[in-house]
Design an enzyme around this catalytic site. Sequence first.
Site, short mmCIF file in Angstrom:
data_model
loop_
_atom_site.label_atom_id
_atom_site.label_comp_id
_atom_site.label_asym_id
_atom_site.label_seq_id
_atom_site.Cartn_x
_atom_site.Cartn_y
_atom_site.Cartn_z
N GLN A 1 0.82 -1.21 0.00
CA GLN A 1 0.00 0.00 0.00
C GLN A 1 0.86 1.26 0.00
OE1 GLN A 1 -3.17 -0.14 -0.47
NE2 GLN A 1 -4.00 1.85 0.10
N HIS B 1 -1.94 -4.50 1.98
CA HIS B 1 -2.10 -4.97 0.60
C HIS B 1 -2.74 -3.85 -0.23
CE1 HIS B 1 -3.27 -8.55 -2.14
NE2 HIS B 1 -3.53 -7.42 -2.81
N LYS B 2 -2.13 -3.53 -1.38
CA LYS B 2 -2.58 -2.38 -2.17
C LYS B 2 -4.04 -2.51 -2.60
CE LYS B 2 -0.05 -0.22 -5.48
NZ LYS B 2 0.52 -0.04 -6.84
N HIS B 3 -4.79 -1.45 -2.32
CA HIS B 3 -6.19 -1.37 -2.73
C HIS B 3 -6.59 0.08 -2.89
CE1 HIS B 3 -6.22 -0.97 1.64
NE2 HIS B 3 -7.39 -0.39 1.56
N LEU B 4 -7.23 0.39 -3.99
CA LEU B 4 -7.90 1.67 -4.16
C LEU B 4 -9.33 1.49 -3.66
CD1 LEU B 4 -5.98 1.16 -6.95
CD2 LEU B 4 -6.50 3.58 -7.12
#
Length: 293
Positions: free
Chosen positions: A108, A145-148
């Site tokens: 992230q 964890h990457k999330h838009l």
Amino acid sequence: MSNELEKGTLWKKVVDTTQRAIDNKSLLTIETLSYNIRQQGLNFTVRVAENIKRKREHKRVEPDFNPFLPPEAALTVCDISPSHIAVLNKFNVVEHHLLIVTRQFESQQSLLTMADFSALCHCLPEYPSLGFYNAGEDAGASQKHKHLQMVPLPLYGETEPFPFSTVFAKQSETDTISQLTQLPFKHTFCCLPEGLFENPNLASNHCHHLYHKMLKQLEIARLTGSKEQHHSTPYNLLITRQWMLLVPRTTECWQKISVNAMAYVGSLFVMNQEGLKRLEEIGPVNLLQAVSQ
């Protein structure tokens, strides 16, 4: 079977998945009461949680737990692209709050890529919405964890899209990176060309390019890691089909009040009535100035 989002289908998928998740008790909505605060000509909507205890009771405490590998099946909406999927926010305050999640683990704190913008720009035209990215823990991110994220507009069923709508509506000059005089914190802002999102591929290229120009103007540097490029400063990115806003951050909270990207369109959240009282005393503008550069 295609792993790409079919145009015109996302809203129905979100609504249908939401209803199923409610029925099987997978979706744990945080019930709130709404209050309005005005300071320095800016209107704020403050949501006060009524059942935040439920989130604490259900939250996994294992330090390495990743709710997106794999995501909960009952909350998974659909494929978006070969690199991203759509998942409902389990502990939502806004109805139909969507997460745009990378299939494989990415940090992230890593910079947004063309693939990230492609996924977002295929979702934004599907219904009136606000997209945003909390770049790191100090910008309000609760998962590594990457999330838009994407929420429908108007927020909370109000008549205006969001509390700061009048501030943004006054702007018209496209592709010029500027600052909005009514926003009392460091930021960059840019209007987007009308009709840009009719071609999501063109929109993703355009927005990705602007994103890097905005980072550069704010002197947020790229730091190269072992696999990914990271930012030198935490920040919040907000985007609609009409504009982009980027705000550098110093800390996630002040006076025990947490701030994420939605605060920069005037939407704040506090955990109890005590938090509301504290916010009224310090003032929401002072809060934003304290957590922003």
